[in-house]
Every structure is written in structure tokens, then in C-alpha cells.
Design an enzyme around this catalytic site. Structure first.
Site, PDB file in Angstrom:
ATOM      1  N   THR A   1       0.882  -1.209   0.247  1.00 22.60           N
ATOM      2  CA  THR A   1      -0.144  -0.112  -0.138  1.00 22.60           C
ATOM      3  C   THR A   1       0.854   1.196   0.031  1.00 22.60           C
ATOM      4  O   THR A   1       1.949   1.182   0.588  1.00 22.60           O
ATOM      5  CB  THR A   1      -0.944   0.313   1.100  1.00 22.60           C
TER       6      THR A   1
ATOM      7  N   ARG B   1     -13.901  -7.925  -2.297  1.00 24.79           N
ATOM      8  CA  ARG B   1     -13.526  -7.594  -0.903  1.00 24.79           C
ATOM      9  C   ARG B   1     -13.238  -6.417  -1.167  1.00 24.79           C
ATOM     10  O   ARG B   1     -12.504  -5.492  -1.904  1.00 24.79           O
ATOM     11  CB  ARG B   1     -12.194  -8.473  -0.453  1.00 24.79           C
TER      12      ARG B   1
ATOM     13  N   GLY C   1     -11.369  -3.365   1.245  1.00 24.15           N
ATOM     14  CA  GLY C   1     -10.483  -3.189   2.133  1.00 24.15           C
ATOM     15  C   GLY C   1     -10.972  -2.010   3.119  1.00 24.15           C
ATOM     16  O   GLY C   1     -11.654  -1.125   2.916  1.00 24.15           O
ATOM     17  N   ASP C   2     -10.055  -1.410   3.694  1.00 20.45           N
ATOM     18  CA  ASP C   2      -9.907  -0.110   4.697  1.00 20.45           C
ATOM     19  C   ASP C   2      -9.624   1.035   3.818  1.00 20.45           C
ATOM     20  O   ASP C   2      -9.986   2.015   4.238  1.00 20.45           O
ATOM     21  CB  ASP C   2      -9.076  -0.161   5.828  1.00 20.45           C
TER      22      ASP C   2
ATOM     23  N   GLY D   1      -2.265  -2.114   6.173  1.00 22.79           N
ATOM     24  CA  GLY D   1      -2.193  -3.251   6.908  1.00 22.79           C
ATOM     25  C   GLY D   1      -3.344  -4.149   6.786  1.00 22.79           C
ATOM     26  O   GLY D   1      -4.026  -4.178   5.805  1.00 22.79           O
TER      27      GLY D   1
ATOM     28  N   GLY E   1      -6.814  -4.912   6.635  1.00 24.50           N
ATOM     29  CA  GLY E   1      -8.208  -3.923   6.430  1.00 24.50           C
ATOM     30  C   GLY E   1      -9.095  -4.380   7.217  1.00 24.50           C
ATOM     31  O   GLY E   1      -9.899  -3.530   7.636  1.00 24.50           O
TER      32      GLY E   1
HETATM   33  N1  ASP Z   1      -5.153  -2.418   4.024  1.00 25.37           N
HETATM   34  C1  ASP Z   1      -5.074  -2.741   2.867  1.00 25.37           C
HETATM   35  C2  ASP Z   1      -6.140  -3.647   2.782  1.00 25.37           C
HETATM   36  O1  ASP Z   1      -6.585  -4.510   3.509  1.00 25.37           O
HETATM   37  C3  ASP Z   1      -3.925  -3.838   2.391  1.00 25.37           C
HETATM   38  C4  ASP Z   1      -2.495  -3.115   2.767  1.00 25.37           C
HETATM   39  O2  ASP Z   1      -2.417  -2.109   3.414  1.00 25.37           O
HETATM   40  O3  ASP Z   1      -1.513  -3.653   2.345  1.00 25.37           O
HETATM   41  O4  ASP Z   1      -6.637  -4.025   1.518  1.00 25.37           O
END
Ligand code: ASP
Length: 158
Positions: A11, A39, A41-42, A62, A64
Site C-alpha cells: 500500500t 473484498r 479493504g479499509d 495493514g 484491512g
Molecule cells: N490495508 C490494505 C487492505 O486491507 C492492504 C495493505 O495495506 O497492504 O486492503
């Protein structure tokens, strides 16, 4: 989330405060590996992976599913608004993430001009640029060794 691999995090986040005090934050992600199609994510959810207001700008990386449960970016901003230093706010937020077995990292900037980062993943790369910066210093910090690999990168005008 049991189908997601937590050791492949890819990310890119950015938090900026300009000379007029305007704060913005952005987060781009490829998501996590081995997740169900569709999906969410956050990263793209305001308050979870990304948040900015007049007090602070925050970007998270991180797992999500854990970050979403805490609304991690907004949590950091609330702590800053309540008067905690940016460093303390990041520390408290990461503790909360760890309490729910979350792995991740956060970068943040405050209206007071503080710049900070925290993470409990194995490593996290980051760079800090100030108006006075002549060269970008990219750091790759490793949680395990506490070592950081610092490199000077050329600052381009284009
Ligand atoms: N936070 C991201 C997600 O869960 C993934 C990442 O930060 O690497 O999609």
C-alpha cells in the site's frame, strides 16, 4: 480475513499539510493476497484507512479487516483532537490494533506540524519531505532489528 496473507502488504499512503495549513491524505492499495473477489479493504473508506480534517491527516496500511473494525485513521485523529501529541496518538492507536491481533502501520501529520509514523508489521518504508528538504530520505525500518536502511533519493522538480 483468515484467507488473507498478512506478510504481503503493498500500500502507498500520503499525508500532506501545505503552507496555508490545508491537510490532505490519500491511500492507494492493491489489497491483500488470497482474498475473495469483491473484498473491500479499509484504504478507500474514509475514517478507516484514510482520514483528513483540519487537525490531522492519516493514512493506514495493514490488515484491512482489523483496521475497519477500529476506524483506525479516525481514531488517530480523535486522539490528536483530544490533545494527545501525534506520537502518543499513534502509539495508543497501534496498541488498540495489536489488541485485536491487527498488523499494520500508520503515517500521520498534524496541524501543529508534527509528522509521525508507527507500525507493527515487519518493515515499513516511508519518506518525509519538508519545505526545506533538499534531498528525500527514504527509510525502510525494520521492527525486528530496529535497524533502518536510509537512502538519499534525488529530489526532482518535475
Ligand atoms: N490495508 C490494505 C487492505 O486491507 C492492504 C495493505 O495495506 O497492504 O486492503
Amino acid at each position: 480475513y483468515e484467507y488473507c496473507s498478512s506478510d504481503k502488504l503493498g500500500t502507498v499512503g500520503c499525508v500532506v499539510r501545505d503552507s496555508s495549513g490545508l491537510i490532505v491524505a490519500g491511500t492507494s492499495t492493491g489489497g491483500l493476497k488470497v482474498c475473495y473477489p469483491g473484498r473491500v479493504g479499509d484504504s478507500g473508506i474514509p475514517g478507516s484507512g484514510t482520514y483528513a480534517n483540519k487537525f490531522a491527516g492519516i493514512s493506514c496500511t495493514g490488515i484491512g479487516e482489523k483496521i475497519l473494525r477500529l476506524n483506525l485513521a479516525r481514531l488517530v485523529s480523535i486522539l490528536i483532537e483530544e490533545g494527545f501529541s501525534l506520537e502518543k496518538s499513534l502509539e495508543k492507536a497501534l496498541q488498540k490494533l495489536a489488541q485485536i491481533d491487527g498488523k499494520g502501520g500508520v503515517i500521520a501529520i498534524s496541524q501543529r506540524g508534527e509528522i509521525g509514523y508507527t507500525f507493527n508489521t515487519k518493515t515499513m518504508s516511508f519518506a518525509i519531505i519538508r519545505s526545506t528538504t533538499k534531498q528525500i530520505r527514504r527509510s525502510l525500518k525494520s521492527q525486528k532489528s530496529g535497524q533502518s536502511d536510509k537512502k538519499q533519493l534525488p529530489l526532482r522538480n518535475s
